[in-house]
Motif scaffolding. Structure first.
Motif, PDB file in Angstrom:
ATOM      1  N   ALA A   1      -7.897 -31.640  90.373  1.00 16.44           N
ATOM      2  CA  ALA A   1      -7.132 -32.761  89.825  1.00 16.44           C
ATOM      3  C   ALA A   1      -5.702 -32.351  89.500  1.00 16.44           C
ATOM      4  CB  ALA A   1      -7.830 -33.302  88.581  1.00 16.44           C
ATOM      5  N   ASP A   2      -5.538 -31.108  89.032  1.00 17.29           N
ATOM      6  CA  ASP A   2      -4.210 -30.649  88.609  1.00 17.29           C
ATOM      7  C   ASP A   2      -3.309 -30.266  89.778  1.00 17.29           C
ATOM      8  OD1 ASP A   2      -4.920 -31.013  86.006  1.00 17.29           O
ATOM      9  OD2 ASP A   2      -5.356 -28.899  85.604  1.00 17.29           O
TER      10      ASP A   2
ATOM     11  N   THR B   1     -13.305 -28.842  89.430  1.00 18.52           N
ATOM     12  CA  THR B   1     -12.857 -30.241  89.490  1.00 18.52           C
ATOM     13  C   THR B   1     -11.520 -30.414  88.776  1.00 18.52           C
ATOM     14  OG1 THR B   1     -15.146 -31.032  89.585  1.00 18.52           O
ATOM     15  CG2 THR B   1     -13.470 -32.620  88.940  1.00 18.52           C
ATOM     16  N   ARG B   2     -11.358 -29.730  87.644  1.00 14.77           N
ATOM     17  CA  ARG B   2     -10.084 -29.820  86.916  1.00 14.77           C
ATOM     18  C   ARG B   2      -8.942 -29.232  87.727  1.00 14.77           C
ATOM     19  NH1 ARG B   2      -7.282 -26.258  84.436  1.00 14.77           N
ATOM     20  NH2 ARG B   2      -8.975 -24.714  84.380  1.00 14.77           N
TER      21      ARG B   2
ATOM     22  N   ALA C   1     -11.759 -20.338  87.711  1.00 13.63           N
ATOM     23  CA  ALA C   1     -12.058 -21.655  87.157  1.00 13.63           C
ATOM     24  C   ALA C   1     -13.312 -22.242  87.798  1.00 13.63           C
ATOM     25  CB  ALA C   1     -10.872 -22.596  87.362  1.00 13.63           C
TER      26      ALA C   1
ATOM     27  N   GLU D   1     -15.083 -25.276  86.359  1.00 11.54           N
ATOM     28  CA  GLU D   1     -13.886 -26.088  86.140  1.00 11.54           C
ATOM     29  C   GLU D   1     -13.116 -26.353  87.428  1.00 11.54           C
ATOM     30  OE1 GLU D   1     -11.602 -23.996  83.247  1.00 11.54           O
ATOM     31  OE2 GLU D   1     -13.170 -24.074  81.702  1.00 11.54           O
TER      32      GLU D   1
END
Length: 337
Positions: free
Chosen positions: A216-217, A212-213, A205, A210
Motif C-alpha cells: 500500500a505504501d 500488505t502495508r 515486513a 506486514e
C-alpha cells in the motif's frame, strides 16, 4: 586534448575526466573494430563486441595498470569478447568474460563504485528509455540474468528484440554520456544502497505479516505482475503469493541490487525448507518498473535448477511440474481460484 599521449589521456580518464575517455575511445576505435572483424568477420557480432568493449572501458578504465598501453588493453577486451562468442552458443557477459581473474575480485557494481566515473555512467543510463534501460542493466550489471536468452525470458521478449534493444542502448548510451558529461550526477552508489535496504525492509515486513502495508505504501494498487507465463493485475495477488510462499517455509535473501530511478532489479537467493528442497528454484530476479517512486510493473525471472530432476514415481509429476517456480508462486494458484 587530442594532442595528449595515450598515457596522459588514460590518467586523466582515471581521475574522472570524461572528455579524455571519449578521446581515447575515438582514437582506438579503428583498431578495436579491426580486431573484431579479424576474429568474427564482417558481422553484427563484430559490432556488438566493439560496443561491449566501449561499455567495459567506461566501467573499468581504472583497472588499466600501464596507461601507455591502453590501446592494447582495449584491443584485448575486444579479442576476448569475440573468443567468448566463438567458444559458446551462450552469451558470456563481456565485463566478466574478458578477464576471469579480475572478475572474481569484484562485482560490476563494486567496480563502478571504485572509480570516479560511476555516477556519470549511471546518469547517462538514466537517459535511456525504461525498456532499453532494463536490458542494458541486466546485460551489464546483473549477476545471473546476463545472456541474451535469459534476458529474453525475463522480459518476455524474442531474443532478436533483446539484441536490437542492446544495440539501441549502446548507441544511445554513447550519446547520453556526451550529453551528461558536464552535468551534476546522482550518487549511484547511494541509490543502489537505498534500494538494497528497501529490499531487506520489504522481506522483513513480509515475514512479520506486514507485506500488505508495504504494498500500500510503495506499490501501485494496479501493479502488473508477470511470473511463470502468468499475468495478474493488482496488489492482492502479490500479497496472497508472498503469504503462500512464507507459509510453505520459503525465504528470500538479497544478493545483488541494480538500481536506477525508474528501473530496479533485485536478485535473490531462494531458501527452501529442509523438508521440501525442490519447492522453488535456487534464485529469482525481481524486475521492477517505477513511476514516481511506486512499483507499477513486476516481472519475476527464476534461476534454472542446477540439479537434474529426480525420477518421479509412476503417475506422480516431477517437482518442476508441481512445485512453485518462483517466489510469490501462489499468485498462480490464487489466480485460478
Amino acid at each position: 586534448m587530442g594532442e595528449l599521449s595515450d598515457a596522459e589521456l588514460t590518467r586523466a580518464a582515471q581521475a574522472g575526466d570524461v572528455t579524455a575517455l571519449g578521446v581515447l575511445l575515438a582514437r582506438h576505435e579503428a583498431g578495436m573494430r579491426g580486431v573484431a572483424i579479424a576474429v568474427l568477420g564482417y558481422t553484427a557480432e563484430a559490432d556488438d563486441a566493439v560496443q561491449d568493449a566501449a561499455v567495459v572501458a567506461l566501467r573499468r578504465i581504472g583497472d588499466v595498470r600501464d596507461p601507455a598501453a591502453v590501446g592494447a588493453w582495449l584491443r584485448m577486451v575486444v579479442r576476448n569478447a569475440c573468443r567468448a562468442r566463438l567458444r559458446s552458443t551462450r552469451d558470456i557477459p563481456v565485463a566478466d568474460g574478458w578477464d576471469a581473474t579480475a572478475a572474481t575480485l569484484a562485482t560490476p557494481e563494486q567496480l563502478l563504485d571504485d572509480h570516479a566515473l560511476r555516477d556519470w555512467v549511471w546518469q547517462a543510463i538514466e537517459q535511456l528509455t525504461p525498456p532499453v534501460r532494463l536490458v542494458m542493466m541486466l546485460r551489464h550489471f546483473s549477476l545471473g540474468v546476463t545472456s541474451y536468452e535469459h534476458i529474453a525470458q525475463a522480459c518476455g521478449l524474442p531474443v532478436g528484440t533483446v539484441r536490437s534493444r542492446l544495440s539501441q542502448g549502446r548507441a544511445k548510451l554513447a550519446e547520453a554520456l556526451r550529453a551528461t558529461a558536464a552535468s551534476a550526477h546522482d550518487d549511484a552508489g547511494a541509490l543502489a544502497a537505498s534500494s538494497r535496504l528497501d529490499a531487506l525492509h520489504t522481506l522483513a515486513a513480509a515475514e512479520r505479516g506486514e507485506f500488505t502495508r508495504v504494498l500500500a505504501d510503495r506499490w501501485a494498487k494496479d501493479v502488473v505482475l508477470t511470473a511463470g507465463g502468468v499475468r495478474a493485475v493488482g496488489s492482492d495477488f502479490l500479497a496472497r503469493g508472498m503469504d503462500g510462499d512464507l507459509a510453505a517455509g520459503v525465504r528470500q535473501r538479497p544478493v545483488h541490487v541494480v538500481a536506477s530511478r525508474e528501473v530496479v532489479v533485485w536478485e535473490m537467493d531462494l531458501l527452501n525448507p529442509p523438508d521440501d528442497p525442490d519447492h522453488c528454484p535456487p534464485g529469482v530476479a525481481w524486475l521492477m518498473s517505477l513511476d514516481r517512486g511506486r512499483v507499477v510493473d513486476l516481472r519475476l525471472h527464476h534461476a534454472p535448477r542446477e540439479t537434474a530432476p529426480r525420477t518421479p514415481t509412476p503417475g506422480q509429476p516431477t517437482p518442476r511440474e508441481t512445485g512453485p517456480a518462483a517466489p510469490m508462486a501462489a499468485v498462480t494458484a490464487s489466480g485460478s481460484n
